[in-house]
Design an enzyme around this catalytic site. Structure first.
Site, PDB file in Angstrom:
ATOM      1  N   CYS A  69       0.843  -1.202   0.000  1.00 17.90           N
ATOM      2  CA  CYS A  69       0.000   0.000   0.000  1.00 17.90           C
ATOM      3  C   CYS A  69       0.879   1.253   0.000  1.00 17.90           C
ATOM      4  CB  CYS A  69      -0.905  -0.004   1.216  1.00 17.90           C
ATOM      5  SG  CYS A  69      -1.872  -1.523   1.396  1.00 17.90           S
ATOM      6  N   CYS A 109      -9.370   0.747  20.051  1.00 14.65           N
ATOM      7  CA  CYS A 109      -9.192   0.151  18.737  1.00 14.65           C
ATOM      8  C   CYS A 109      -7.888  -0.639  18.710  1.00 14.65           C
ATOM      9  CB  CYS A 109      -9.174   1.238  17.660  1.00 14.65           C
ATOM     10  SG  CYS A 109     -10.612   2.325  17.733  1.00 14.65           S
ATOM     11  N   ARG A 272     -15.814   9.934  11.688  1.00  6.02           N
ATOM     12  CA  ARG A 272     -14.670  10.100  12.572  1.00  6.02           C
ATOM     13  C   ARG A 272     -13.549  10.845  11.873  1.00  6.02           C
ATOM     14  NH1 ARG A 272     -13.629   4.948  15.008  1.00  6.02           N
ATOM     15  NH2 ARG A 272     -15.418   5.640  16.204  1.00  6.02           N
TER      16      ARG A 272
END
Length: 428
Positions: A69, A109, A272
């Protein structure tokens, strides 16, 4: 402005705007910016009042990902000088999570670099979830581990996970130019697996990777179709040592227009403000609170955020309030769709009808939560943390000289050297 009146009316009715209307928001001028923010703010207040949900990241495993990525500081071949370490033990992760909860976070998270978890990795994460829940019974826990295999979402759900996070990141049309080691369809499949398992799904985007307005609208409309409970909006942090290191093309005004467009397209979803807000919004962060209803507290995965206390002060000074654990996040109709038992939130419905549970934000797998440092692949041994290279969380930011447009802003990016995976206290 007729466009904004139309978008407000649609947002209050949960009616999808047209693509042309969404594109028009991105094309508005700086002269109209405050009108755009005010209009989107009406929609935000309708569904979420003046509450701001705080979320806290714990990076369970950092660096050396096999995926490519382009935005990610943990990618294959990355030269970014980030922390690299293998899996934190459950008690280490629980201790890190406690710092965020103490700072007011109602969701933790749990993120791990990698293409996706092995079954053994899922075992590790389930033990970590249990450790956190034992210590903080009311906290929401979201897992962000990359691409899921069959049955893994069910196992996470059974272990007590409330949500699963995995970003689409950019439009399907341009995804292949950003990542070649997995597909856009792989990401969609993982979000759908999470939803099928009863997890609250979160999926969002990364802006600032050189995409067009059409790309931004395409990915937001794709997210609307996928219908996650939470849509995190990341702004690319162009880490030196990554292919997108020179993509410094966002302005605070551009970021606000993007956030407004997302709010109009996803009026009743937890939007968010995620990675890159400090870097690109800078002194205009408080305006973004009129558009989003959720932020991350403190640091991100591989980069440092502003001081946790500064986040709390910003929220209070802007006239907003931190959302407590006794208050549920999503509007009633969305909470009801989750059957009331999938998100770990508690509390009676508010008079405004804003009830239910939120979802998590950031991204899944590569690029999760911070637009350039997500989760991607196996790591080597636990890296020794390098000496801190920035002042502590409470220090002020020195004055900066003007930098030409498009030039690298290394003064704005600080690699995380504290918190999870280090011997230094976290920023929360």
């Amino acid at each position: 402005m007729d466009l904004l009146n139309t978008l407000v009316d649609k947002g209050l009715r949960r009616e999808l705007p047209t693509r042309e209307e969404a594109l028009a928001v991105l094309a508005t001028s700086d002269d109209d910016l405050l009108d755009v923010v005010a209009a989107a703010g009406k929609v935000r207040r309708q569904w979420f009042g003046r509450r701001v949900k705080l979320n806290y990241l714990v990076n369970l495993k950092s660096g050396l990902c096999p995926e490519d990525c382009s935005y990610c500081s943990q990618r294959l071949g990355s030269k970014a000088g980030i922390l690299k370490y293998t899996w934190l033990k459950p008690d280490e992760a629980s201790k890190a999570a406690a710092a965020g909860v103490a700072g007011g976070a109602k969701r933790v998270c749990l993120v791990a670099s990698g293409r996706g978890p092995t079954d053994r990795d899922v075992d590790r994460v389930t033990k970590t979830i249990e450790a956190i829940k034992e210590r903080h019974e009311g906290v929401e826990v979201c897992a962000c581990l990359g691409l899921l295999s069959d049955g893994q979402a069910d196992r996470l759900r059974s272990a007590g996970a409330d949500a699963y996070n995995h970003n689409l990141n950019t439009s399907e049309e341009t995804y292949g130019a950003i990542t070649t080691t997995h597909t856009y369809a792989d990401r969609v499949d993982t979000v759908q697996q999470a939803q099928a398992a009863g997890l609250s799904a979160c999926s969002g985007l990364i802006a600032g990777m050189g995409e067009s307005d059409k790309d931004l609208v395409d990915v937001v409309f794709a997210l609307r179709d996928l219908d996650p409970d939470s849509v995190p909006v990341n702004f690319l942090i162009p880490f030196e040592g990554t292919p997108l290191a020179k993509e410094w093309n966002l302005t605070p005004q551009r970021c606000l227009r993007i956030l407004a467009m997302v709010r109009f397209v996803c009026p009743d979803v937890e939007v968010r403000l995620a990675g890159g807000r400090e870097v690109h919004l800078r002194s205009m962060q408080p305006l973004a609170l009129h558009l989003v209803n959720s932020i991350f507290l403190g640091d991100y995965l591989t980069s440092e955020g502003q001081a946790g206390q500064a986040d709390l002060d910003m929220i209070a000074d802007a006239g907003f309030e931190v959302e407590g654990q006794g208050t549920t996040t999503l509007p009633r109709h969305r909470a009801d769709a989750l059957s009331g038992d999938g998100c770990g939130s508690q509390g009676a419905a508010e008079a405004s009808g804003a009830t239910g549970c939120g979802s998590h934000g950031g991204g899944g797998g590569c690029g999760s939560h911070e637009a350039s440092g997500g989760g991607c692949g196996p790591c080597g041994g636990h890296g020794e943390p390098e000496p801190a290279t920035v002042a502590d969380a409470g220090a002020g930011v020195p004055a900066r000289e003007s930098v030409p447009a498009g030039a690298a802003r290394t003064d704005l990016v600080a690699v995380r050297r504290r918190g999870a995976g280090t011997d230094l206290a976290p920023n929360a």
